[in-house]
Design a protein around this motif. Structure first.
Motif, mmCIF file in Angstrom:
data_model
loop_
_atom_site.group_PDB
_atom_site.id
_atom_site.type_symbol
_atom_site.label_atom_id
_atom_site.label_comp_id
_atom_site.label_asym_id
_atom_site.label_seq_id
_atom_site.Cartn_x
_atom_site.Cartn_y
_atom_site.Cartn_z
ATOM 1 N N PRO A 1 19.595 -12.287 3.287
ATOM 2 C CA PRO A 1 20.299 -11.533 4.840
ATOM 3 C C PRO A 1 19.833 -10.074 4.843
ATOM 4 N N VAL A 2 19.310 -9.745 5.898
ATOM 5 C CA VAL A 2 18.667 -8.270 6.123
ATOM 6 C C VAL A 2 19.062 -8.099 7.649
ATOM 7 N N GLU A 3 19.168 -6.541 7.916
ATOM 8 C CA GLU A 3 19.223 -6.506 9.135
ATOM 9 C C GLU A 3 18.059 -5.525 9.900
ATOM 10 N N GLY A 4 17.054 -5.159 8.939
ATOM 11 C CA GLY A 4 15.817 -4.622 9.231
ATOM 12 C C GLY A 4 14.789 -5.332 8.477
ATOM 13 N N VAL A 5 13.512 -5.269 9.351
ATOM 14 C CA VAL A 5 12.290 -5.649 8.768
ATOM 15 C C VAL A 5 11.215 -4.786 9.272
ATOM 16 N N PHE A 6 10.647 -4.155 8.291
ATOM 17 C CA PHE A 6 9.604 -2.841 8.619
ATOM 18 C C PHE A 6 8.366 -3.522 7.992
ATOM 19 N N ILE A 7 7.439 -3.618 9.059
ATOM 20 C CA ILE A 7 5.964 -4.210 8.726
ATOM 21 C C ILE A 7 5.050 -2.919 8.394
ATOM 22 N N ALA A 8 4.642 -2.982 7.073
ATOM 23 C CA ALA A 8 4.014 -1.691 6.935
ATOM 24 C C ALA A 8 2.529 -2.166 5.956
ATOM 25 N N ILE A 9 1.761 -3.059 6.848
ATOM 26 C CA ILE A 9 0.620 -3.535 6.195
ATOM 27 C C ILE A 9 -0.670 -2.844 6.726
ATOM 28 N N GLY A 10 -0.405 -1.833 7.186
ATOM 29 C CA GLY A 10 -1.726 -1.062 7.707
ATOM 30 C C GLY A 10 -1.776 -0.517 9.362
ATOM 31 N N HIS A 11 -2.816 0.095 9.800
ATOM 32 C CA HIS A 11 -2.873 0.262 11.106
ATOM 33 C C HIS A 11 -4.365 0.312 11.254
ATOM 34 N N THR A 12 -4.795 -0.175 12.606
ATOM 35 C CA THR A 12 -6.262 0.001 12.778
ATOM 36 C C THR A 12 -6.439 0.648 14.082
ATOM 37 N N PRO A 13 -7.244 1.874 13.704
ATOM 38 C CA PRO A 13 -7.674 2.653 14.769
ATOM 39 C C PRO A 13 -8.252 2.063 15.680
ATOM 40 N N ASN A 14 -8.198 2.339 17.058
ATOM 41 C CA ASN A 14 -8.830 1.763 18.102
ATOM 42 C C ASN A 14 -10.315 2.426 18.371
ATOM 43 N N THR A 15 -11.375 2.346 17.551
ATOM 44 C CA THR A 15 -12.619 3.283 17.830
ATOM 45 C C THR A 15 -13.682 2.243 17.864
ATOM 46 N N ARG B 1 -1.297 -2.204 -4.422
ATOM 47 C CA ARG B 1 -2.298 -1.188 -4.066
ATOM 48 C C ARG B 1 -2.454 0.380 -3.945
ATOM 49 N N ALA B 2 -1.069 0.462 -3.682
ATOM 50 C CA ALA B 2 -0.595 1.724 -3.651
ATOM 51 C C ALA B 2 -0.849 2.865 -4.788
ATOM 52 N N GLY C 1 0.815 -1.137 -0.074
ATOM 53 C CA GLY C 1 -0.048 -0.117 0.009
ATOM 54 C C GLY C 1 0.913 1.323 -0.274
ATOM 55 N N ASP C 2 0.048 2.521 -0.026
ATOM 56 C CA ASP C 2 1.060 3.557 0.233
ATOM 57 C C ASP C 2 2.010 3.935 1.358
#
Ligand code: NDP
Length: 306
Positions: A228-242, A177-178, A150-151
């Motif tokens: 081989p990597v040293e960083g893993v960024f999870i960017a699959i979205g956020h869920t607002p706690n509403t 999807r972006a 995504g974006d």
């Protein structure tokens, strides 16, 4: 009867508590099960002004909490089970207990979506991150992966190329999807490579307590390979706690609380601050800033009632 109840104890909720306490409103903070919010999942925070050598996320939250308590904020553990905003005073329920309040500040935050791997949880803050702006700096000249299509994933991947030696984007499908403009930017960036139809099967190495590799699984062939990597960024979205306010407060298409002027919601006397109303900036400092605004807005609202 309370003057103000604050739901949530991340940077937004605790800053609202500090300001409300110093305005003699004797706020009650209901901290929630994820007390301290998303900063409790991080290690070093280097971009919170006033901490030139950085500060550990959990330590920052301990300080914010103590500062709010010093001025008389009352902090109650537990998770709110229901709120009723249909008439004044508002009711906030924690199981059988009911608290009544003239004003309410919703600071329930958002939760980064995670893949659900045990290794992802264990290595969170030790190479696994959900925030490129916060943690990108730690990956200077290191290879990393970003998960998502995504974006957010592409924006983070592009941002991370300022630091990382290479950014591999793993996407579970063969189409992003972006938005087109974001895709064009990412495709044009020589440091970004894509792995299509690919999921993250595992993060290595839990035994060492740091990220050394990502195990990739091709969803079409089932084949796995280790990158081989040293960083893993999870960017699959956020869920607002509403969940608590759904049907009572106006939410936008992504489920975030809509705020009008300042931090006002569509219900007079109810204010929202922090990530529950912000899917753009999502920083501790912006959350704290809107927490301050919410307390000032609540104070003015209460003055108006008198
Ligand atoms: P999105 O929901 O738009 O995208 C989430 C991405 O993660 C999708 O590609 C999805 O795959 C993937 N995904 C979700 N769950 C999993 C999983 N379990 N395993 C693997 N992949 C998964 O979230 P974003 O955070 O990217 O964006 C949220 C909103 O904010 C959007 O409206 C976006 O446009 C907006 N935004 C705008 C920006 C800008 O304009 N600058 C920047 C950032 C966000 P799939 O595609 O297969 O569903």
């Amino acid at each position: 009867m309370r003057n103000v109840i604050i739901i949530g104890s991340g940077p937004a909720g605790l800053t609202a508590a500090l300001y409300a306490a110093r305005a003699n409103l004797a706020p009650l903070v209901i901290e929630g099960l994820e007390s301290g919010g998303q900063l409790m999942l991080t290690t070093m925070v280097e971009n919170f002004p006033g901490h030139r050598d950085g500060v550990m996320g959990p330590d920052l939250m301990t300080e914010m909490r103590a500062q709010a308590e010093r001025f008389g904020a009352e902090i109650m553990s537990g998770d709110v089970t229901a709120i009723e905003l249909g008439s004044q005073p508002f009711s906030v329920r924690l199981g059988d207990q009911v608290e009544q309040t003239k004003s309410l500040i919703v600071a329930t935050g958002a939760s980064a979506r995670l893949l659900g791997l045990a290794s992802e949880r264990t290595l969170m803050g030790h190479g696994v991150s959900t925030c490129a702006t916060c943690d990108g700096y730690f990956f200077r000249d290191k290879p990393i992966v970003v998960i998502g299509g995504g974006d957010t994933a592409l924006e983070e991947a592009i941002f991370l190329t300022k630091f990382a030696s290479q950014v591999t984007v793993l996407h579970r499908r063969d189409q992003l999807r972006a938005s087109k403009v974001m895709q064009d930017k990412a495709f044009a960036n020589p440091k970004i490579v894509f792995e299509w139809d690919t999921e993250l099967a595992e993060v290595e190495d839990v035994d060492q307590g740091v990220v050394t590799a990502a195990v990739l699984r091709n969803k079409k062939t089932g084949a796995t390979k280790e990158l081989p990597v040293e960083g893993v960024f999870i960017a699959i979205g956020h869920t607002p706690n509403t969940g608590l306010v759904k049907g009572q407060l106006d939410l936008d298409d992504n489920g975030y609380i809509v705020v009008g002027e300042g931090t006002r919601t569509n219900v007079p006397g109810v204010f929202a601050c922090g990530d529950v109303q912000d899917h753009v900036y999502r920083q501790a400092i912006t959350a704290a800033g809107t927490g301050c605004m919410a307390a000032i807005d609540a104070e003015r609202y209460l003055e108006g009632l008198e």
